[in-house]
Design a protein around this motif. Structure first.
Motif, PDB file in Angstrom:
ATOM      1  N   PRO A  53      13.024  18.032 -18.050  1.00 26.57           N
ATOM      2  CA  PRO A  53      12.204  17.385 -17.173  1.00 26.57           C
ATOM      3  C   PRO A  53      12.449  17.564 -15.743  1.00 26.57           C
ATOM      4  CG  PRO A  53      13.994  16.162 -18.101  1.00 26.57           C
ATOM      5  CD  PRO A  53      13.857  17.449 -18.738  1.00 26.57           C
ATOM      6  N   GLN A  54      11.451  17.336 -14.722  1.00 23.57           N
ATOM      7  CA  GLN A  54      11.710  17.980 -13.277  1.00 23.57           C
ATOM      8  C   GLN A  54      11.884  16.553 -12.619  1.00 23.57           C
ATOM      9  OE1 GLN A  54       8.116  19.837 -14.403  1.00 23.57           O
ATOM     10  NE2 GLN A  54       8.331  21.515 -12.920  1.00 23.57           N
ATOM     11  N   VAL A  55      11.468  15.388 -13.287  1.00 18.76           N
ATOM     12  CA  VAL A  55      11.378  14.038 -12.712  1.00 18.76           C
ATOM     13  C   VAL A  55      11.760  13.099 -13.787  1.00 18.76           C
ATOM     14  CG1 VAL A  55      10.277  12.192 -11.400  1.00 18.76           C
ATOM     15  CG2 VAL A  55       9.521  14.428 -11.172  1.00 18.76           C
ATOM     16  N   GLN A 105       0.860  -1.030  -0.010  1.00 18.05           N
ATOM     17  CA  GLN A 105       0.032   0.079  -0.049  1.00 18.05           C
ATOM     18  C   GLN A 105       0.883   1.491   0.108  1.00 18.05           C
ATOM     19  OE1 GLN A 105      -3.339  -0.177   0.013  1.00 18.05           O
ATOM     20  NE2 GLN A 105      -2.853  -2.174  -0.617  1.00 18.05           N
ATOM     21  N   LEU A 106       0.667   2.094  -0.940  1.00 19.68           N
ATOM     22  CA  LEU A 106       1.492   3.225  -1.426  1.00 19.68           C
ATOM     23  C   LEU A 106       0.776   4.548  -0.783  1.00 19.68           C
ATOM     24  CD1 LEU A 106       3.478   2.136  -4.594  1.00 19.68           C
ATOM     25  CD2 LEU A 106       4.111   1.727  -2.066  1.00 19.68           C
ATOM     26  N   ASP A 107       1.588   5.666  -0.934  1.00 18.28           N
ATOM     27  CA  ASP A 107       1.342   6.916  -0.303  1.00 18.28           C
ATOM     28  C   ASP A 107       0.762   7.733  -1.816  1.00 18.28           C
ATOM     29  OD1 ASP A 107       0.666   9.434   0.649  1.00 18.28           O
ATOM     30  OD2 ASP A 107       2.784   9.999   0.929  1.00 18.28           O
ATOM     31  N   GLU A 108      -0.301   7.498  -2.314  1.00 15.84           N
ATOM     32  CA  GLU A 108      -0.834   7.709  -3.696  1.00 15.84           C
ATOM     33  C   GLU A 108      -0.941   9.449  -3.517  1.00 15.84           C
ATOM     34  OE1 GLU A 108      -2.005   6.099  -6.530  1.00 15.84           O
ATOM     35  OE2 GLU A 108      -1.596   4.013  -5.477  1.00 15.84           O
ATOM     36  N   ALA A 109      -1.103   9.941  -2.424  1.00 19.53           N
ATOM     37  CA  ALA A 109      -1.419  11.608  -2.356  1.00 19.53           C
ATOM     38  C   ALA A 109       0.167  11.941  -2.601  1.00 19.53           C
ATOM     39  CB  ALA A 109      -2.144  11.853  -1.192  1.00 19.53           C
ATOM     40  N   GLY A 110       1.014  11.316  -1.890  1.00 17.15           N
ATOM     41  CA  GLY A 110       2.391  12.048  -2.123  1.00 17.15           C
ATOM     42  C   GLY A 110       3.094  11.908  -3.322  1.00 17.15           C
ATOM     43  N   ILE A 111       2.776  10.637  -3.872  1.00 20.50           N
ATOM     44  CA  ILE A 111       3.306  10.302  -5.342  1.00 20.50           C
ATOM     45  C   ILE A 111       2.643  11.480  -6.118  1.00 20.50           C
ATOM     46  CG2 ILE A 111       3.267   8.917  -7.334  1.00 20.50           C
ATOM     47  CD1 ILE A 111       3.264   6.495  -5.261  1.00 20.50           C
ATOM     48  N   GLY A 112       1.284  11.758  -6.055  1.00 20.44           N
ATOM     49  CA  GLY A 112       0.647  12.653  -6.912  1.00 20.44           C
ATOM     50  C   GLY A 112       1.120  14.036  -6.703  1.00 20.44           C
ATOM     51  N   ASP A 113       1.731  14.448  -5.760  1.00 23.39           N
ATOM     52  CA  ASP A 113       2.291  15.742  -5.278  1.00 23.39           C
ATOM     53  C   ASP A 113       3.572  15.795  -6.293  1.00 23.39           C
ATOM     54  OD1 ASP A 113       0.154  16.487  -3.678  1.00 23.39           O
ATOM     55  OD2 ASP A 113       1.258  15.936  -1.537  1.00 23.39           O
ATOM     56  N   VAL A 114       4.182  14.721  -6.332  1.00 23.34           N
ATOM     57  CA  VAL A 114       5.589  14.797  -6.884  1.00 23.34           C
ATOM     58  C   VAL A 114       5.358  14.831  -8.487  1.00 23.34           C
ATOM     59  CG1 VAL A 114       7.540  13.396  -7.409  1.00 23.34           C
ATOM     60  CG2 VAL A 114       6.822  13.699  -5.192  1.00 23.34           C
ATOM     61  N   LEU A 115       4.196  14.121  -8.982  1.00 23.57           N
ATOM     62  CA  LEU A 115       4.085  14.015 -10.470  1.00 23.57           C
ATOM     63  C   LEU A 115       3.077  14.771 -11.024  1.00 23.57           C
ATOM     64  CD1 LEU A 115       4.251  10.086 -10.673  1.00 23.57           C
ATOM     65  CD2 LEU A 115       6.151  11.616 -10.890  1.00 23.57           C
ATOM     66  N   CYS A 116       2.125  15.351 -10.475  1.00 22.00           N
ATOM     67  CA  CYS A 116       1.024  15.956 -11.109  1.00 22.00           C
ATOM     68  C   CYS A 116       1.594  17.268 -11.568  1.00 22.00           C
ATOM     69  CB  CYS A 116      -0.115  16.244 -10.031  1.00 22.00           C
ATOM     70  SG  CYS A 116      -1.568  16.932 -10.683  1.00 22.00           S
ATOM     71  N   GLY A 117       1.179  17.702 -12.827  1.00 26.63           N
ATOM     72  CA  GLY A 117       1.656  19.061 -13.432  1.00 26.63           C
ATOM     73  C   GLY A 117       3.169  19.097 -13.826  1.00 26.63           C
ATOM     74  N   GLY A 166      -1.473  12.434 -13.889  1.00 27.14           N
ATOM     75  CA  GLY A 166      -1.683  13.612 -14.549  1.00 27.14           C
ATOM     76  C   GLY A 166      -0.507  14.714 -14.556  1.00 27.14           C
ATOM     77  N   PRO A 167       0.577  14.141 -15.272  1.00 26.69           N
ATOM     78  CA  PRO A 167       1.679  14.826 -15.520  1.00 26.69           C
ATOM     79  C   PRO A 167       1.557  15.692 -16.537  1.00 26.69           C
ATOM     80  CG  PRO A 167       2.083  12.729 -16.360  1.00 26.69           C
ATOM     81  CD  PRO A 167       1.048  12.532 -15.779  1.00 26.69           C
ATOM     82  N   ALA A 168       2.261  16.965 -16.619  1.00 31.98           N
ATOM     83  CA  ALA A 168       1.812  18.245 -17.604  1.00 31.98           C
ATOM     84  C   ALA A 168       2.425  17.532 -19.072  1.00 31.98           C
ATOM     85  CB  ALA A 168       2.755  19.326 -17.175  1.00 31.98           C
ATOM     86  N   ARG A 169       3.545  16.834 -18.992  1.00 33.07           N
ATOM     87  CA  ARG A 169       4.297  16.152 -20.162  1.00 33.07           C
ATOM     88  C   ARG A 169       4.943  14.767 -19.728  1.00 33.07           C
ATOM     89  NH1 ARG A 169       7.333  20.016 -21.286  1.00 33.07           N
ATOM     90  NH2 ARG A 169       5.859  21.352 -22.637  1.00 33.07           N
ATOM     91  N   LEU A 170       4.793  13.841 -20.744  1.00 35.05           N
ATOM     92  CA  LEU A 170       5.527  12.633 -20.583  1.00 35.05           C
ATOM     93  C   LEU A 170       6.537  12.430 -21.724  1.00 35.05           C
ATOM     94  CD1 LEU A 170       6.061  10.170 -18.884  1.00 35.05           C
ATOM     95  CD2 LEU A 170       4.166   9.067 -19.978  1.00 35.05           C
ATOM     96  N   VAL A 171       7.997  12.366 -21.497  1.00 35.18           N
ATOM     97  CA  VAL A 171       8.904  12.210 -22.433  1.00 35.18           C
ATOM     98  C   VAL A 171       9.324  10.733 -22.331  1.00 35.18           C
ATOM     99  CG1 VAL A 171      11.116  13.380 -23.091  1.00 35.18           C
ATOM    100  CG2 VAL A 171       9.675  14.686 -22.103  1.00 35.18           C
ATOM    101  N   LEU A 172       9.103  10.276 -23.489  1.00 34.08           N
ATOM    102  CA  LEU A 172       9.518   8.764 -23.811  1.00 34.08           C
ATOM    103  C   LEU A 172      10.771   8.754 -24.459  1.00 34.08           C
ATOM    104  CD1 LEU A 172       6.126   7.679 -24.944  1.00 34.08           C
ATOM    105  CD2 LEU A 172       6.631   7.904 -22.694  1.00 34.08           C
ATOM    106  N   TYR A 173      11.846   8.245 -23.866  1.00 37.08           N
ATOM    107  CA  TYR A 173      13.210   8.335 -24.361  1.00 37.08           C
ATOM    108  C   TYR A 173      13.679   6.598 -24.687  1.00 37.08           C
ATOM    109  CZ  TYR A 173      17.997   9.847 -24.981  1.00 37.08           C
ATOM    110  OH  TYR A 173      19.234  10.156 -25.805  1.00 37.08           O
TER     111      TYR A 173
END
Length: 602
Positions: A348-350, A260-272, A296-303
């Protein structure tokens, strides 16, 4: 209803036997006064014998040799009991020929009734379906809500459900959508319960991992092909429908409760945020893309280096997340100039670094330099490019083979952890971290696809050693762990999953053989010997390492020991960048200078 029809057959057979023995003129008038009471007792005995032989539990439309055997036993026992009872009560006016012939006439009657019903059923079914395809008959393990929804749609796919099994005593003996609940789950081992089934279907998506694993084990011992309904997670994500059965997948075999993961915390890191994933089309990378897209990231770069893999993941994401902006780049992490240009443009931020060569024997011979360039130098170049472009987080996907490595692949991944850690002090604005886990079930190069292919070919299934064990996790679980590391990890940390008990590879092979409906006599297991660089067991931590807990259960942070070699990473990298190509022996020597715990297997 079955007992009523059988009772009627017993009565007709009794009268038919009198007719045969006494003829038309006397078959009624010559009977004793107590004949009605005798007939009543005969019917009762036959019904009790049928119940004892489980005759009422069978389904007439699937009547076969097993049903005929039960009817034969019931008629023989009932005939002997009736004859003994009449003789013992000295009811001598009942003709002996009637007592002798009646069981045979009853047996013919009950068999004919069932055969006639099956013929009519098959004829009607052929008219409805056009007679196309093989008839698939299933016994379903589970009688809950999922089973109800399965029954509502599975018949349209040409399936016939013979019965349900469930451990809930309140459901046993009941009927769900007209299908009987035949008993508990372990009744699947009873041939009489399975009847004419050609397949077993496990319909327990909401059950615990232990309950699902037990159901899989029981079904595997029955000797029939085993299918399952989609998991609760697949149903929740809209990836499948409950009335669509599928093959047993790796996560079904693992039988582990998901972390069981911290979905809210992950969302704060990735959203936007702009998120870049290297190796985006690989087994782990593609699942990472799907998991990241959910937040919901703003953009996903596939490398991705492979054009086909890049196209595949782009098509999958476009269908599932049509509003997500995608940047599709064919790129190689060994190309430092292209990496810097990519990171500089998209900022990229992440960053999740999943690009790696991971096949142990393949990297051991003739490809050691490629492994070092891709896994270690490529990781360093990606991490530096990310930091120079201002990335907030860089997450390296590592492996348990990096612990006390005995092969080039493991040593190159341990070296990758070390070169990423060497950037921590230089780039304080970027969090550098690694995630270390065991083997991923179903990933490219793993044993599951290999075993599936070997079973489909009729065997043999090859296992390297009878005692070899591995820690396993599923692809979605691995991807979620990586996301969680990005949310809670700090610079220089390696996050490790408590992966529970290891799995014996030979047991995994035996389970897959059984679930395909075969035995080891049909598809033998052959031991081929350990491959170059392969261990009998893997470790998640070295002996001198320590861990500290995190807020996430079963997820720990490894505080790795430092060595003199790890403090000289910069000098080591400078020497490595000067090399164009190195022979395997030289690569091993260079890796040992950075990773002293690396001891190549003899």
């Amino acid at each position: 209803m079955t007992l009523l029809i059988d009772a009627w057959v017993v009565i007709v057979a009794w009268n038919a036997t009198y007719l045969f023995r006494l003829g038309f003129e006397r078959w009624i008038v010559a009977r004793p006064d107590y004949d009605t009471w005798v007939l009543f007792g005969v019917v009762l005995v036959y019904l009790l014998a049928s119940a004892a032989c489980k005759v009422p539990q069978s389904m007439w439309r699937f009547c076969g040799f097993g049903e005929v055997k039960r009817l034969t036993l019931a008629c023989a026992v009932a005939g002997l009991v009736c004859a003994a009872g009449v003789m013992g009560l000295q009811l001598y006016k009942v003709p002996r020929a009637v007592l002798a012939l009646h069981p045979l006439v009853v047996w013919v009657g009950v068999c004919l009734v069932r055969i006639a019903y099956r013929m009519l059923y098959e004829h009607a079914r052929a008219r409805i379906t056009g007679g196309q395809g093989d008839i698939r008959r299933a016994v379903v393990l589970g009688a809950g809500e999922a089973a109800k929804r399965l029954l509502a749609g599975i018949h349209r796919q040409g399936w016939i459900v013979l019965g349900l099994l469930d451990d809930d005593p309140a459901k046993q003996g009941a009927r769900i959508a007209g299908v009987p609940v035949l008993g508990p789950l372990d009744a699947v081992l009873d041939k009489g319960v399975r009847g004419a089934a050609t397949h077993l279907v496990i319909a327990l998506p909401s059950a615990s991992a232990a309950q699902r694993r037990r159901a899989v084990e029981l079904a595997g011992r029955a000797g029939l092909p085993v299918l399952t309904v989609p998991s609760a997670e697949e149903l929740r994500d809209g990836q499948a429908h409950v009335d669509r059965v599928r093959d047993i997948e790796p996560e079904d075999l693992l039988g582990r409760e998901a972390v069981q993961l911290d979905e809210a915390g992950i969302g704060d890191v990735l959203c936007g945020k702009t998120v870049l994933i290297t190796g985006a089309g690989g087994s782990i990378g593609s699942e990472l893309c799907r998991q990241v897209a959910r937040f919901g990231p703003a953009r996903l770069v596939l490398y991705e280096l492979s054009e086909f893999n890049l196209y595949s993941i782009e098509q999958a994401l476009s269908g599932q997340f049509p509003n997500l902006p995608l940047v599709r780049l064919v790129g190689d992490v060994r190309d430092a100039q292209h990496l810097r240009a990519t990171f500089s443009r998209w900022r990229p931020q992440v960053v999740f670094h999943a690009a790696a060569y991971k096949h142990v024997p393949l990297m051991e011979d003739l490809n050691a330099w490629s492994a070092l360039r891709n896994n270690t130098l490529g990781t360093y170049q990606a991490a530096r490019a990310a930091a120079e472009a201002g990335a907030e987080r860089f997450v390296l996907i590592s492996t348990d083979k990096a612990v006390n490595p005995t092969n080039v692949m493991g040593a190159s991944k341990r070296a990758a952890e070390m070169v990423v850690s060497s950037l921590v002090e230089e780039f304080t604005h970027t969090r550098f971290m690694a995630v270390r886990f065991g083997n991923v079930l179903g990933s490219s190069g793993s044993v599951i696809p290999k075993f599936k292919e070997q079973i489909a070919r009729g065997g043999p299934v090859t296992v390297t050693h009878p005692d070899i064990i591995r820690y396993f996790m599923t692809i979605p679980e691995a991807a979620r762990l990586v996301l969680q590391a990005a949310a809670i990890g700090d610079s220089g940390q390696v996050l490790v999953l408590d992966m529970g008990e290891p799995v014996k590879i030979v047991d995994l092979a035996r389970t897959m053989i059984r679930l395909s409906g075969h035995s080891e006599q049909d598809i033998p297991i052959v031991f081929s010997g350990l491959r170059p660089g392969e261990k009998l067991y893997e470790e998640l931590l070295a002996d001198a390492d320590a861990t500290v807990p995190t807020p996430i259960p079963r997820l720990r942070i490894a505080r790795l020991r430092e060595s003199a070699a790890s403090l000289q990473v910069a000098d080591w990298l400078a020497h490595m960048h000067q090399a164009d190509s190195l022979p395997d022996a030289e690569v091993r020597l260079r890796l040992r200078t950075l990773v002293p715990e690396y001891v190549p297997a003899v």
